[in-house]
Design an enzyme around this catalytic site. Structure first.
Site, PDB file in Angstrom:
ATOM      1  N   PHE A 152      75.078 -89.218 -44.841  1.00 52.06           N
ATOM      2  CA  PHE A 152      75.614 -90.226 -43.937  1.00 52.06           C
ATOM      3  C   PHE A 152      75.334 -91.604 -44.520  1.00 52.06           C
ATOM      4  O   PHE A 152      74.193 -91.905 -44.893  1.00 52.06           O
ATOM      5  CB  PHE A 152      74.995 -90.086 -42.547  1.00 52.06           C
ATOM      6  CG  PHE A 152      75.720 -90.885 -41.507  1.00 52.06           C
ATOM      7  CD1 PHE A 152      77.015 -90.559 -41.160  1.00 52.06           C
ATOM      8  CD2 PHE A 152      75.118 -91.970 -40.892  1.00 52.06           C
ATOM      9  CE1 PHE A 152      77.706 -91.299 -40.204  1.00 52.06           C
ATOM     10  CE2 PHE A 152      75.795 -92.715 -39.939  1.00 52.06           C
ATOM     11  CZ  PHE A 152      77.100 -92.378 -39.594  1.00 52.06           C
ATOM     12  N   ASP A 191      67.297 -85.280 -42.573  1.00 50.36           N
ATOM     13  CA  ASP A 191      67.970 -85.881 -41.420  1.00 50.36           C
ATOM     14  C   ASP A 191      68.614 -84.739 -40.629  1.00 50.36           C
ATOM     15  O   ASP A 191      69.499 -84.028 -41.143  1.00 50.36           O
ATOM     16  CB  ASP A 191      69.027 -86.875 -41.910  1.00 50.36           C
ATOM     17  CG  ASP A 191      69.700 -87.623 -40.764  1.00 50.36           C
ATOM     18  OD1 ASP A 191      69.734 -87.111 -39.635  1.00 50.36           O
ATOM     19  OD2 ASP A 191      70.227 -88.727 -41.014  1.00 50.36           O
ATOM     20  N   TYR A 245      71.640 -88.476 -29.250  1.00 51.25           N
ATOM     21  CA  TYR A 245      72.878 -88.693 -28.487  1.00 51.25           C
ATOM     22  C   TYR A 245      73.995 -87.740 -28.870  1.00 51.25           C
ATOM     23  O   TYR A 245      75.058 -87.767 -28.262  1.00 51.25           O
ATOM     24  CB  TYR A 245      73.356 -90.143 -28.619  1.00 51.25           C
ATOM     25  CG  TYR A 245      73.459 -90.662 -30.038  1.00 51.25           C
ATOM     26  CD1 TYR A 245      74.529 -90.332 -30.856  1.00 51.25           C
ATOM     27  CD2 TYR A 245      72.475 -91.493 -30.542  1.00 51.25           C
ATOM     28  CE1 TYR A 245      74.608 -90.817 -32.149  1.00 51.25           C
ATOM     29  CE2 TYR A 245      72.555 -91.992 -31.830  1.00 51.25           C
ATOM     30  CZ  TYR A 245      73.626 -91.645 -32.641  1.00 51.25           C
ATOM     31  OH  TYR A 245      73.703 -92.123 -33.918  1.00 51.25           O
ATOM     32  N   LYS A 246      73.768 -86.887 -29.864  1.00 57.76           N
ATOM     33  CA  LYS A 246      74.792 -85.916 -30.249  1.00 57.76           C
ATOM     34  C   LYS A 246      74.575 -84.625 -29.450  1.00 57.76           C
ATOM     35  O   LYS A 246      74.794 -84.588 -28.254  1.00 57.76           O
ATOM     36  CB  LYS A 246      74.750 -85.685 -31.759  1.00 57.76           C
ATOM     37  CG  LYS A 246      75.032 -86.932 -32.598  1.00 57.76           C
ATOM     38  CD  LYS A 246      75.013 -86.622 -34.071  1.00 57.76           C
ATOM     39  CE  LYS A 246      75.058 -87.879 -34.935  1.00 57.76           C
ATOM     40  NZ  LYS A 246      76.302 -88.648 -34.792  1.00 57.76           N
ATOM     41  N   ARG A 256      87.591 -84.064 -37.229  1.00 55.83           N
ATOM     42  CA  ARG A 256      86.372 -83.333 -36.900  1.00 55.83           C
ATOM     43  C   ARG A 256      86.418 -82.799 -35.470  1.00 55.83           C
ATOM     44  O   ARG A 256      86.844 -83.504 -34.546  1.00 55.83           O
ATOM     45  CB  ARG A 256      85.142 -84.230 -37.018  1.00 55.83           C
ATOM     46  CG  ARG A 256      84.892 -84.831 -38.370  1.00 55.83           C
ATOM     47  CD  ARG A 256      83.499 -85.448 -38.440  1.00 55.83           C
ATOM     48  NE  ARG A 256      83.174 -86.264 -37.277  1.00 55.83           N
ATOM     49  CZ  ARG A 256      81.960 -86.753 -37.017  1.00 55.83           C
ATOM     50  NH1 ARG A 256      80.947 -86.488 -37.821  1.00 55.83           N
ATOM     51  NH2 ARG A 256      81.740 -87.507 -35.953  1.00 55.83           N
TER      52      ARG A 256
END
Length: 397
Positions: free
Chosen positions: A113, A184, A209-210, A356
């Site tokens: 990322f 990560d 938050y995912k 996605r």
């Protein structure tokens, strides 16, 4: 066995919407509304500043850290919550470099990322000690490991394609070569039964938050292995990572263990939402979550490929090699995603051509998968994406 019909009922899901973007932002747990209201009115409203003591606000970062730790296989007392994922990446990398002072290479991959890479490059430039951020293709990481590498810093699941690294094998090889590892887990925590203790990870970071569904801007977490907990230098020497923050000493003394990885004031309201979201995970077996994710993902891939021949699978076909998302390539993928959103199917887009779709079993079922594919196939068959307004890039894609 996990009752996924029961977990789905615990989320607010807008009528007529099929939500396939939980890999980017999880939906609202119904209980979070009351929990935040309770904290706002009953604690902040009635206790004011005394809430730090009376309501236990100050202890929440480590309390919630232990709750997340259970989901990633961490030892109790070795995860803390707070700040942002970028901050936690910075802290982990700075500490890892201090553990390997005679080496100058930080190894990562081109699929990592970007913010992780930005933070790494910024830190290395600030240190100005001749460090190199070395990037190779994801499949070349194993062969790129060597005794000149100080730190291996990887995201376990690729944010774009969902490709997974072999966390256990790469960590083992890295350790054989004296390399410190940082993982990560932004696209792993809440999606798979990762076990940082068994794997032997040195550091791990992630967001909430995912798949953990704690809401936009929810705090991040950091894990520090017990062998490093009392000598890892936090780099960002915030007052709450101090050994005695309310002594107000002018000199910094790092707190004990994971406490030293605290930086700023805990986000009390956001932690209330996280606490409510984690209650759902107390009802869930992560092995069941992973098995259900694979089942739904395989169903989605098979149906998309059968009905949308113009789309190319970008994720690994082998479910053991991908996380809990499925990505497809299409030259006009952004417009397709906008057409889907207009019809109530929420996915997202990543440059240059990746669509996605997150597969989160806590709130998705076969009807959602089948309904999403039916709408997608209609959009592709009739070229409904081919509209000028669907091609205008919005600020968030």
């Amino acid at each position: 066995m996990t009752d996924f019909a029961a977990t789905k009922a615990l989320f607010h899901l807008p009528e007529g919407m099929i939500y396939l973007d939980g890999n980017s932002l999880g939906p609202l747990p119904i209980a979070a509304t009351d929990r935040m209201n309770e904290v706002m009115r009953g604690q902040w409203g009635e206790m004011l500043i005394t809430g730090w003591n009376k309501a236990g606000w100050m202890a929440q970062p480590t309390h919630l850290g232990d709750r997340i730790g259970r989901l990633i296989g961490a030892e109790p007392g070795h995860v803390v919550v707070g700040d942002t994922l970028s901050i936690k990446v910075y802290q982990a990398l700075a500490a890892a470099l201090e553990l390997t002072p005679d080496r100058r290479v930080v190894l990562s991959d081109t699929g990592n990322f970007p913010t992780d890479l930005y933070m790494a490059k910024g830190l290395l430039d600030t240190l100005d000690k001749g460090h190199e951020l070395r990037l190779v293709a994801p499949e070349q990481i194993d062969s790129a490991l060597s005794e000149e590498v100080a730190v291996l810093m990887l995201t376990e699941v690729d944010f774009c394609t969902g490709r997974r690294h072999d966390m256990q094998a790469l960590t083992a090889k890295a350790h054989e070569l004296g390399i410190v590892t940082i993982w990560d887990l932004a696209h792993t925590a809440g999606a798979d039964a990762v076990d940082v203790t068994r794997v032997g990870a040195d550091f791990a970071v992630g967001c909430t938050y995912k798949y953990l569904n704690a809401g936009p801007g929810a705090p991040a977490f950091i894990y520090v292995a017990p062998r490093h907990a009392h000598n890892a230098l936090p780099a960002l020497s915030g007052w709450l990572g101090h050994e005695a923050p309310f002594a107000f000493d002018l000199d910094y003394r790092a707190g004990p263990g994971i406490e030293r990885m605290r930086v700023g004031t805990p986000p009390v309201l956001q932690m209330a939402a996280l606490d409510a979201a984690l209650d759902i995970w107390d009802r869930v077996d992560l092995a069941d979550v992973r098995a259900r994710s694979v089942e739904l993902s395989e169903r989605f891939i098979a149906k998309v490929e059968a009905h949308c021949p113009d789309l190319q699978l970008a994720s690994p076909r082998d479910p053991d090699l991908r996380g809990s998302q499925v990505s497809f390539r299409f030259a006009e993928g952004y417009a397709v995603v906008q057409a889907l959103i207009a019809r109530g199917v929420i996915g997202d887009f990543r440059e240059p051509d990746i669509m996605r779709f997150g597969i989160a079993p806590l709130f998705l079922d076969e009807n959602d998968i089948d309904g999403a594919v039916a709408i997608l196939s209609e959009i592709m068959r009739e070229a409904l994406w081919d509209r000028d307004d669907y091609k205008v890039r919005k600020r968030v894609t």
